[in-house]
Design an enzyme around this catalytic site. Structure first.
Site, PDB file in Angstrom:
ATOM      1  N   CYS A 273      60.226  35.135  24.523  1.00 24.86           N
ATOM      2  CA  CYS A 273      58.756  35.285  23.726  1.00 24.86           C
ATOM      3  C   CYS A 273      57.778  35.956  24.098  1.00 24.86           C
ATOM      4  CB  CYS A 273      57.817  34.211  23.280  1.00 24.86           C
ATOM      5  SG  CYS A 273      59.512  33.443  21.632  1.00 24.86           S
TER       6      CYS A 273
ATOM      7  N   HIS B 243      51.399  35.506  20.173  1.00 25.06           N
ATOM      8  CA  HIS B 243      52.025  34.392  21.341  1.00 25.06           C
ATOM      9  C   HIS B 243      51.543  35.315  22.683  1.00 25.06           C
ATOM     10  CE1 HIS B 243      55.831  31.562  22.982  1.00 25.06           C
ATOM     11  NE2 HIS B 243      54.182  30.905  22.973  1.00 25.06           N
TER      12      HIS B 243
END
Length: 589
Positions: free
Chosen positions: A79, A140
């Site tokens: 990610c 994130h």
């Protein structure tokens, strides 16, 4: 003289009026952008990419009405580095977000690592072109650097006017009963040390009480303090993980802590729709970054048990409904001909993630490997669909190598912006390919990283339809014979976790997309040329790299209480968003 002055004033007003009308007209003709990214979705989970059991009619419709890319590549199989490259158009290690060891993504919202403030995102450049920019969903890429409210890594500091969603991610800790994800072995070690120290303390207390030995009060006090300190070192960052990491923010304000997963999807969609509605009369960029289908899997009540593939299939079908809802919003506002819509995943599915009920991660189709497996196709080949009614052809399929990093130059050029001249960019404008003005990708070489380590290189020779890929090392799967790192749940990129190949593995993806049969000099006439050209490209690529601060170092990722986002008075962080305003009738499925 008065007459001449009035004439000049009239002429000036006329010119200002013309300029205003031109600017207004230019604003109207600038396209809108709706970027839709799923988290951990496998390319094999979508109907238009070959799945015939999970229902994805809305995503399939996008492909029918637009352009589908079959060799769309994420710059990383995890990610944080993948999203960094997507946002900046640059490989993640250029921003310091490539891993050197065990820590491969941002682990704590209270850490100091993240997307550096000096990086330029496509949102920041579109902002300069008069765009209203928003992100709804997962970020994130960090929040703070030195204090709780500096927000140096926050989306608002990287070109997004509006942010609503998860500044972190959806980890197992966010759903009670799903176990733990973050540094589990370290947690176990700290807990065991605390228990041993506690047992030692109790033993000495018993020895003193029974008179077997003389044990000083000072020693007992010191040992008790060490026990308490050891317990707090474990409990403060790890025992309260759900409170620290699982939160929802609106811009800089924490509005929910911890996250209520039961209503999250509805709130994300409502926020995305409202953003489009608010900005329908001006150019806008919306990045809808879904929390699905990252584990722990969670589902809205109306989708539970609807698919043929359990909870994971339910999640994918809910994703499809969410994409359809976004498309419907654009269409109902008559924005389809002014809006480029894009659908993708940040990387491949997590093949090792399963429990007693079955598979919890995605399916990567015919491609080998998955999430966190370096350059294997299953972890980096993702869906890529573009729809722009009236501008892009319908039903076009492109098999040329393309990258998520290509969104940066594509969006900036369409918005009328200028590309940064002070840094190396790794993406290329996709519009000539999408519109059919050219048949070849500008990506002759693509570099596939596992952390900061160059794992593999793709070469698409200008004189051939072949796409060769050279692997310098590969992850050590466990147990032996598996196609994944089931003992560690995620593959690592360093040390004993990988095998370096004295003679690199070479595949031709055009003939062997599953990477099953490495080429040899006796079977491939261009074998020696492939190795030579790739080594030459690697040398040139390495000369473009500059030293930067490692944002994923232990010092940057470990939890720091003074950086922790909090609603309320730290450490008593707790709040719940009023969900009554987010009701919506989803209708018949």
């Amino acid at each position: 003289m008065e007459y001449i002055r009035l004439r000049f004033q009239s002429l000036g007003l006329f010119l200002l009026l013309i300029q205003s009308q031109c600017l207004s007209s230019a604003g109207i003709t600038k396209p809108n952008f709706v970027l839709m990214m799923v988290d951990d979705l496998g390319i094999g989970d979508i109907g238009c990419y070959g799945n015939d059991t999970i229902r994805t009619p809305n995503i399939d419709r996008l492909a029918l009405e637009g352009v589908k890319l079959t060799q769309h590549i994420s710059a990383a199989p995890l990610c944080t580095p993948s999203r960094t490259a997507f946002m900046t158009g640059r490989y993640a290690l250029r921003s310091g977000l490539g891993s050197t060891g065990k820590v491969q993504v941002i682990l704590f919202l209270g850490g100091s690592g993240g997307l550096p403030p000096n990086e330029t995102t496509f949102a920041r450049l579109l902002q300069k072109q008069g765009y209203s920019t928003g992100i709804v969903g997962k970020w994130h890429l960090g929040v703070n650097c030195k204090s709780r409210n500096d927000h140096c890594h926050h989306p608002n500091n990287h070109g997004f006017d509006y942010f609503y969603g998860l500044p972190f991610s959806n980890f197992n800790d966010c759903k009670p009963g799903e176990g733990k994800d973050i540094l589990v072995d370290l947690q176990v070690a700290l807990w065991q040390l605390s228990m041993l120290a506690g047992l030692g303390f109790l033993t000495l207390v018993l020895v003193r009480l029974t008179g077997l030995l003389e044990v000083s009060v000072k020693l007992l006090t010191t040992l008790a303090a060490l026990c308490l300190l050891g317990f707090m070192v474990w409990y403060a960052p790890f025992g309260l993980m759900r409170t620290w990491n699982c939160i929802v923010m609106r811009n800089h304000r924490v509005v929910e802590q911890p996250t209520n997963l039961d209503t999250l999807n509805e709130r994300l969609m409502t926020e995305a729709e409202r953003f489009v509605e608010r900005n329908q009369n001006r150019p806008f960029l919306l990045f809808l970054s879904l929390a699905h289908v990252h584990t722990p899997l969670f589902i809205s009540r109306d989708f539970s048990g609807k698919s043929k593939h359990g909870l994971y299939g339910d999640n994918v079908e809910e994703v499809d409904w969410m994409i359809g809802r976004m498309v419907k919003t654009v269409e109902e506002l008559n924005l389809s001909e002014r809006t480029l819509m894009y659908f993708t995943s940040d990387h491949g599915g997590h093949v090792e993630d399963s429990d007693t009920h079955g598979q919890k991660g995605g399916w990567n189709g015919i491609y080998r490997g998955g999430k966190a497996m370096g350059g294997w196709e299953g972890g980096i080949r993702v869906p890529g669909i573009f729809r722009w009614v009236g501008r892009l052809p319908s039903g076009r399929v492109l098999e040329e190598p393309t990258s998520l990093m290509d969104l940066f130059p594509t969006l900036v050029k369409l918005a009328g912006g200028e590309m940064p001249q002070d840094r190396v960019l790794d993406g290329h404008d996709l519009m000539p390919l999408l519109e059919g003005k050219t048949q070849r990708s500008e990506h002759e070489f693509m570099f596939h990283y596992c952390g900061v380590y160059l794992n593999a290189v793709r070469w698409h020779p200008p004189d051939s339809d072949s796409v060769f890929k050279v692997h310098f090392f590969t992850p050590n799967f466990s147990p032996p014979g598996a196609v994944g790192c089931y003992h560690t749940k995620l593959c690592m990129c360093h040390g004993e976790f990988v095998t370096w190949h004295d003679t690199p593995l070479v595949f031709d993806l055009s003939r062997d997309p599953s990477e099953r049969a490495p080429l040899r000099g006796e079977t491939e006439p261009r074998y020696a040329e492939v190795l030579w050209r790739v080594r030459e490209a690697v040398e040139i690529h390495h000369r473009t790299l500059s030293p930067v601060e490692n944002q994923l170092s232990w010092g940057n990722i470990l939890w720091k209480p003074w950086l922790q986002p909090c609603c309320g008075i730290f450490p008593f962080c707790s709040c719940s968003e009023d969900n009554s305003t987010f009701t919506h009738n989803i209708g018949e499925l």
